[in-house]
Motif scaffolding. Structure first.
Motif, PDB file in Angstrom:
ATOM      1  N   SER A  80      26.728  25.500 110.506  1.00 43.92           N
ATOM      2  CA  SER A  80      25.738  25.860 112.013  1.00 43.92           C
ATOM      3  C   SER A  80      24.277  24.374 111.210  1.00 43.92           C
ATOM      4  O   SER A  80      23.535  24.966 111.932  1.00 43.92           O
ATOM      5  N   TRP A 105      32.496  17.130 114.856  1.00 43.27           N
ATOM      6  CA  TRP A 105      33.813  17.209 114.284  1.00 43.27           C
ATOM      7  C   TRP A 105      34.753  15.999 113.753  1.00 43.27           C
ATOM      8  O   TRP A 105      34.857  15.691 114.932  1.00 43.27           O
ATOM      9  N   HIS A 124      32.847  18.767 109.330  1.00 38.75           N
ATOM     10  CA  HIS A 124      32.103  19.472 109.733  1.00 38.75           C
ATOM     11  C   HIS A 124      33.474  20.098 110.094  1.00 38.75           C
ATOM     12  O   HIS A 124      33.818  21.796 110.676  1.00 38.75           O
ATOM     13  N   GLU A 127      34.590  23.341 108.932  1.00 38.75           N
ATOM     14  CA  GLU A 127      33.453  24.059 109.153  1.00 38.75           C
ATOM     15  C   GLU A 127      34.133  25.406 110.197  1.00 38.75           C
ATOM     16  O   GLU A 127      34.178  26.590 110.348  1.00 38.75           O
ATOM     17  N   HIS A 128      35.695  24.829 110.748  1.00 37.78           N
ATOM     18  CA  HIS A 128      36.354  25.264 111.559  1.00 37.78           C
ATOM     19  C   HIS A 128      37.151  25.733 111.419  1.00 37.78           C
ATOM     20  O   HIS A 128      38.385  26.045 111.679  1.00 37.78           O
ATOM     21  N   TYR A 157      44.466  22.093 111.811  1.00 39.81           N
ATOM     22  CA  TYR A 157      43.367  22.396 110.822  1.00 39.81           C
ATOM     23  C   TYR A 157      44.078  21.454 109.850  1.00 39.81           C
ATOM     24  O   TYR A 157      44.086  22.365 108.847  1.00 39.81           O
ATOM     25  N   SER A 198      42.887  27.578 108.270  1.00 42.78           N
ATOM     26  CA  SER A 198      42.722  28.602 109.342  1.00 42.78           C
ATOM     27  C   SER A 198      42.764  30.416 109.142  1.00 42.78           C
ATOM     28  O   SER A 198      43.435  30.892 109.414  1.00 42.78           O
ATOM     29  N   GLU A 206      32.557  29.273 111.395  1.00 43.13           N
ATOM     30  CA  GLU A 206      33.448  28.829 112.808  1.00 43.13           C
ATOM     31  C   GLU A 206      34.884  29.452 113.172  1.00 43.13           C
ATOM     32  O   GLU A 206      36.019  28.438 113.492  1.00 43.13           O
ATOM     33  N   ALA A 209      36.928  28.693 116.339  1.00 44.77           N
ATOM     34  CA  ALA A 209      36.405  26.561 116.722  1.00 44.77           C
ATOM     35  C   ALA A 209      37.324  26.008 116.863  1.00 44.77           C
ATOM     36  O   ALA A 209      38.853  25.966 116.430  1.00 44.77           O
ATOM     37  N   SER A 210      37.564  25.323 117.435  1.00 40.47           N
ATOM     38  CA  SER A 210      38.366  23.628 118.350  1.00 40.47           C
ATOM     39  C   SER A 210      38.563  22.412 117.089  1.00 40.47           C
ATOM     40  O   SER A 210      37.326  22.558 116.219  1.00 40.47           O
ATOM     41  N   CYS A 211      39.528  21.543 116.902  1.00 47.95           N
ATOM     42  CA  CYS A 211      39.987  21.186 115.468  1.00 47.95           C
ATOM     43  C   CYS A 211      40.256  19.455 117.076  1.00 47.95           C
ATOM     44  O   CYS A 211      40.790  18.263 116.243  1.00 47.95           O
ATOM     45  N   GLN A 251      30.770  23.768 121.329  1.00 46.52           N
ATOM     46  CA  GLN A 251      33.092  23.763 121.333  1.00 46.52           C
ATOM     47  C   GLN A 251      33.612  22.765 122.793  1.00 46.52           C
ATOM     48  O   GLN A 251      34.346  22.402 122.466  1.00 46.52           O
TER      49      GLN A 251
END
Length: 269
Positions: A80, A105, A124, A127-128, A157, A198, A206, A209-211, A251
């Motif tokens: 973050s 991202w 980024h 990070e997800h 992912y 994942s 995170e 979090a969304s991709c 998000q």
């Protein structure tokens, strides 16, 4: 009477039309089956590779199975910590696998980028919870490139892009993890993905979090910001950067008004 019967028999002859139709149907069916077998071979082979790597899936008792994969390098980064789309980061690794990054991202929904993408966006995605397959476009082509693509296309992912100047043909990144390889058929590729993509055990900042694609004006996967091969200048953000105010993406992809959290940025193996 005998003459009439003989005349009827002689007129029946060989049913060439039926024979030709049957042969054509059989040939067509054979062609369809052959095409299916050839076209589906890469996916079937990939299923076999994934099955062989299944023992590297994370569990509560084995939270980071990548530790069992020879060649994996690790480092510790704080998440973050965001920068603006106009800012660059002086990364400590090539390709980077953690540290400050763009507030937007890169789309990582099984996305194969044909051209190199801005590094700060790709980080980024890590990070997800994504795995990023980077490759040297001068060294990986043809069948080897296709062998990498089948690991990515349609896989959540996961993302892939060329990385000009890469010191190895292939480099895999997840947050805090990297594995560099010479060959696209190396089974460690599938083991790395199984262990880290994942992974729910806190190996990336995170979880959940969304991709998904953010779209034009944020990050458009059809027209992503390009990779900058030049050395970052003196205004590039260091690895211990604290984050640029207003560069925090929520998000939904929108920029928030809060500065990012501090980052230690100190890598460890």
């Amino acid at each position: 009477m005998k003459a009439a019967r003989g005349s009827v028999v002689s007129k029946k002859g060989t049913p060439w039309g039926t024979i030709i139709a049957v042969v054509a149907i059989v040939a067509l069916a054979g062609a369809v089956i052959t095409y299916y077998m050839v076209a589906s071979a890469p996916k079937r082979e990939q299923s076999d590779r994934e099955a062989a790597a299944a023992s590297f899936a994370p569990t509560a008792s084995d939270p980071d199975p990548s530790k069992r994969i020879p060649g994996v390098v690790t480092a510790t980064y704080t998440g973050s910590v965001h920068v603006l789309p106009t800012e660059r980061v002086a990364y400590d690794k090539t390709p980077p696998f953690g540290g400050p990054h763009d507030g937007y991202w890169a789309t990582c929904t099984g996305t194969v980028y044909p051209n190199a993408v801005r590094t700060e966006n790709m980080v980024h995605g890590l990070e997800h919870g994504a795995v990023w397959i980077a490759y040297n476009p001068d060294q990986v082509t043809g069948d080897a490139l296709n062998l990498l693509k089948v690991r990515v296309e349609g896989k959540p992912y996961t993302m892939m892009s060329p990385y000009p100047g890469l010191d190895k043909p292939i480099s895999l990144q997840s947050w805090g993890h990297q594995l560099k390889l010479d060959k696209a058929d190396d089974p460690r590729i599938d083991e790395f993905i199984a262990a880290l993509r994942s992974n729910p055990n806190g190996v990336y900042p995170e979880v959940g979090a969304s991709c998904d694609a953010l779209g034009p004006g944020q990050f458009d996967p059809d027209n992503p910001p390009p990779f900058d091969p030049s050395k970052p200048g003196p205004d590039a953000k260091p690895m211990d950067y604290k984050g640029t105010p207003n560069a925090q993406a929520d998000q939904n992809g929108g920029m928030s008004q809060q500065p990012s959290a501090p980052a230690s940025g100190t890598p460890t193996k």
